[in-house]
Design a protein around this motif. Sequence first.
Motif, short mmCIF file in Angstrom:
data_model
loop_
_atom_site.label_atom_id
_atom_site.label_comp_id
_atom_site.label_asym_id
_atom_site.label_seq_id
_atom_site.Cartn_x
_atom_site.Cartn_y
_atom_site.Cartn_z
N ILE A 174 -10.15 1.76 4.55
CA ILE A 174 -9.89 0.50 5.26
C ILE A 174 -10.67 0.45 6.56
CG2 ILE A 174 -8.11 -0.85 6.45
CD1 ILE A 174 -6.14 0.15 4.27
N ALA A 175 -10.67 1.56 7.29
CA ALA A 175 -11.41 1.62 8.55
C ALA A 175 -12.90 1.44 8.32
CB ALA A 175 -11.12 2.94 9.25
N ALA A 176 -13.41 2.00 7.23
CA ALA A 176 -14.84 1.89 6.93
C ALA A 176 -15.23 0.46 6.59
CB ALA A 176 -15.21 2.82 5.79
N ILE A 177 -14.33 -0.28 5.98
CA ILE A 177 -14.60 -1.67 5.61
C ILE A 177 -14.53 -2.58 6.82
CG2 ILE A 177 -13.73 -3.66 4.29
CD1 ILE A 177 -12.67 -1.59 2.23
N GLY A 178 -13.56 -2.35 7.70
CA GLY A 178 -13.29 -3.29 8.77
C GLY A 178 -12.40 -4.40 8.24
N SER A 179 -12.50 -5.59 8.82
CA SER A 179 -11.61 -6.67 8.39
C SER A 179 -12.42 -7.84 7.88
CB SER A 179 -10.73 -7.12 9.56
OG SER A 179 -11.51 -7.57 10.65
N PRO A 180 -11.83 -8.69 7.05
CA PRO A 180 -10.49 -8.56 6.46
C PRO A 180 -10.53 -7.76 5.15
CG PRO A 180 -11.40 -10.69 5.89
CD PRO A 180 -12.44 -10.00 6.74
N PRO A 186 1.26 5.24 -1.84
CA PRO A 186 0.43 5.52 -0.67
C PRO A 186 -0.14 4.29 0.00
CG PRO A 186 -0.72 6.13 -2.69
CD PRO A 186 0.70 5.83 -3.07
N VAL A 187 -0.34 3.19 -0.75
CA VAL A 187 -0.81 1.96 -0.10
C VAL A 187 0.25 1.43 0.86
CG1 VAL A 187 -1.27 -0.49 -0.54
CG2 VAL A 187 -2.51 1.26 -1.81
N SER A 188 1.52 1.43 0.43
CA SER A 188 2.59 0.98 1.32
C SER A 188 2.66 1.85 2.57
CB SER A 188 3.94 1.03 0.60
OG SER A 188 4.02 0.04 -0.40
N GLU A 189 2.41 3.14 2.42
CA GLU A 189 2.43 4.06 3.55
C GLU A 189 1.21 3.87 4.44
OE1 GLU A 189 4.20 7.47 5.60
OE2 GLU A 189 4.94 6.06 4.12
N ALA A 190 0.05 3.63 3.82
CA ALA A 190 -1.22 3.63 4.56
C ALA A 190 -1.44 2.38 5.39
CB ALA A 190 -2.37 3.80 3.58
N ALA A 191 -1.05 1.22 4.87
CA ALA A 191 -1.47 -0.05 5.48
C ALA A 191 -0.59 -0.49 6.65
CB ALA A 191 -1.50 -1.14 4.41
N THR A 192 0.53 0.17 6.86
CA THR A 192 1.43 -0.23 7.94
C THR A 192 0.71 -0.20 9.29
OG1 THR A 192 3.36 0.57 6.75
CG2 THR A 192 3.58 0.30 9.12
N GLY A 193 0.77 -1.33 9.99
CA GLY A 193 0.20 -1.40 11.32
C GLY A 193 -1.29 -1.66 11.38
N LEU A 194 -1.93 -1.85 10.22
CA LEU A 194 -3.38 -2.06 10.20
C LEU A 194 -3.69 -3.56 10.17
CD1 LEU A 194 -4.63 0.70 7.73
CD2 LEU A 194 -4.30 0.82 10.20
N SER A 195 -4.24 -4.07 11.26
CA SER A 195 -4.50 -5.50 11.36
C SER A 195 -5.60 -5.96 10.42
CB SER A 195 -4.88 -5.85 12.81
OG SER A 195 -6.05 -5.14 13.21
N GLU A 196 -6.44 -5.03 9.93
CA GLU A 196 -7.52 -5.40 9.02
C GLU A 196 -6.99 -5.88 7.67
OE1 GLU A 196 -7.02 -2.43 10.48
OE2 GLU A 196 -8.91 -1.38 10.85
N VAL A 197 -5.78 -5.41 7.31
CA VAL A 197 -5.23 -5.72 5.99
C VAL A 197 -4.50 -7.05 6.05
CG1 VAL A 197 -3.72 -4.94 4.13
CG2 VAL A 197 -5.02 -3.27 5.46
N GLU A 198 -4.98 -8.03 5.28
CA GLU A 198 -4.35 -9.35 5.32
C GLU A 198 -3.44 -9.61 4.13
OE1 GLU A 198 -7.81 -12.23 3.44
OE2 GLU A 198 -7.63 -12.06 5.61
#
Length: 227
Positions: free
Chosen positions: A62-68, A80-92
Amino acid sequence: MTSTRPTLLLVHGAWHRPAVWNRLRAELDVLGYQTRAVDLPTSGPDARGGMQDDAAAIRKEIAAIGSPVVVVAHSYAGIPVSEAATGLSEVEHLVYLAAYQLDRGESMFSFHGAPDPAETEGMFPLIADPRNSLYADLSDADAEAAISQLVDQRLQSFADRVAEPAWRSIQSTYIICANDQAIPVPLQEKMAGRATSVRRIESSHSPFLSRPAELAALLDEIVTNQG
């Protein structure tokens, strides 16, 4: 295609590798989407670690992609997706494709009402009858090819528990696979109740192999309408 169209990050399930997404990625490419596929460390010929290691790999992508970014999780990958994406503003948006959309403190074991294993080292046995459980609507040749690509899966990944699930703060869509023989539809519907919206596809557990064009169109609709 506009500059704001999100990249789709595809996260494979247990016993699989990133190449399982290739048919779907080709169809999404036709629709103008950029895609990436995560290589989860708990699945593979040298499988290692647990769910948190998978979550770290997802966060890195996710960090390598950036947003959105829209994250598409299949089966085990929902954990792991539910665990990973918490708090990441890039994930819409999060898409759970016949996936484990677990809540706080849940693991795959606990969700199924099973006790935690006494020992989490080693591998979890392959699901029974993968031909019908995973690939019931594939041709014999395609199913045989898919089965030949299955790899080891770490037991620990199924025992680790979610801390704060991302779907509580990020909108999500659950796609129910209506003919799934791996995760029964009633269990999918239970988890789908946690999602912002729900869609269905008339497939078994792996529509990215059996119905890639239909799934790509559905994902396009979800992304366009955000749900």
